[in-house]
Design a protein around this motif. Structure first.
Motif: not given
Length: 318
Positions: A38-65
């Motif tokens: 549940g980050s409100t900064d650019s964490s998710l976008a930065c993670a996507k940029a770092a992972v690129g198309g690498d199939s070993r990585f999966s990105l999940i966004r959730q509400d802050n828990a």
């Protein structure tokens, strides 16, 4: 299968370096789940940029828990043969971290279900390798179930140093009271592994770079019991009570078990931030003479460690 879980909250400044260190691993066969909490900064976008198309990585966004929700997810997905690694989004692994731990757990640390490595602290993120690790650097520390149930003895280290076998993680989690563990949830892994009687192992190599910055939660925290907040102490007690009930374990450990674990304390005292506090024995519902014997054993363990650290001998515990 090697499964990695990266928990991220408001770490846009660190997440790319963190995931780059995962992608650089010399052990390439893994699955990495990155959970943005549940980050409100650019964490998710930065993670996507770092992972690129690498199939070993999966990105999940959730509400802050909180951090424990990530660990609960890992337990739900774990299988018996898996090795489960955890990584905080502001930390960095050595390029050979996965290889070192995996080989150790297939070799000298095969009896261990819970393994942690060394770390070093730095404000600067630089790629690094730990190099070859010899079998003499792998230490089997035994069990500390009695001490964890009785005194909350903490034998482990921070999140990014930990690896658990899948069957052990499923014994410890999921834990329902996630709001109490939004941070510092690695204590549930460390205490839970001890309570359930897991054999712990330590690799004497600094394969983790623990980032030092102003947003480290509880950086330099006291893992030994002093300066704890009442809320944390209550959360810790509730967790141990809950796990003992789930595992059908006596909340008050057997005196002989605790004494035996204390005799072996020299195996793990040098490798963990935790310490033994003799005053803990005073609250145990044992006869006075047994409490006194435990106190003496605790002091002997501490004195033996002190002597060994000063170049002396450990004969007090032999």
């Amino acid at each position: 299968m090697l499964r990695i879980y990266v928990s991220c909250y408001q770490y846009q400044a660190f997440i790319e370096d963190c995931l780059a260190s995962v992608a650089r691993q010399t052990w390439q066969d893994f699955l990495c789940t990155v959970i943005d909490d549940g980050s409100t900064d650019s964490s998710l976008a930065c993670a996507k940029a770092a992972v690129g198309g690498d199939s070993r990585f999966s990105l999940i966004r959730q509400d802050n828990a909180g951090q424990l929700s990530v660990f609960n997810r890992a337990a739900a997905e774990a299988e018996d043969g898996d090795l489960i690694f955890f990584l905080d989004a502001d930390d960095i692994w050595a390029d050979d971290h996965l290889a070192i731990v995996t080989k150790a757990m297939a070799g000298p640390l095969a009896p261990c279900d819970f393994v942690f490595t060394g770390k070093h602290k730095s404000a600067v993120a630089l790629p690094f390798k730990s190099g070859k690790v010899m079998s003499k650097q792998c230490h089997c520390l035994g069990t500390t179930s009695g001490m964890a149930r009785g005194f909350y003895t903490w034998v482990g280290d921070v999140t990014s140093t930990l690896c658990l076998r899948g069957h052990l993680l499923r014994r410890i989690l999921p834990y329902p009271y996630i709001k109490e563990w939004k941070i510092r949830a690695d204590d549930c892994l460390v205490l839970g592994a001890s309570v359930t009687g897991a054999v712990k192992g330590y690799i004497d190599a600094s394969t983790v770079l623990y980032r030092v910055h102003e947003r480290n939660n509880l950086y330099g925290r006291d893992t030994c019991g002093r300066n704890e907040t009442p809320a944390y102490r209550l959360a810790k007690e509730r967790f141990v009570h809950w796990l003992c009930a789930r595992e059908s374990l006596d909340r008050t450990p057997c005196f002989r078990l605790v004494l035996a674990e204390l005799v072996r304390a020299h195996d793990w005292l040098p490798f963990t931030p935790g310490k033994i506090f003799p005053e803990s024995a005073l609250v145990m519902p044992w006869p006075f003479i047994k409490r006194l014997e435990i106190l003496v054993a605790m002091w002997r363990a501490q004195l033996s460690y002190y002597l060994s650290s000063r170049g002396g001998h450990r004969t007090l515990l032999r």
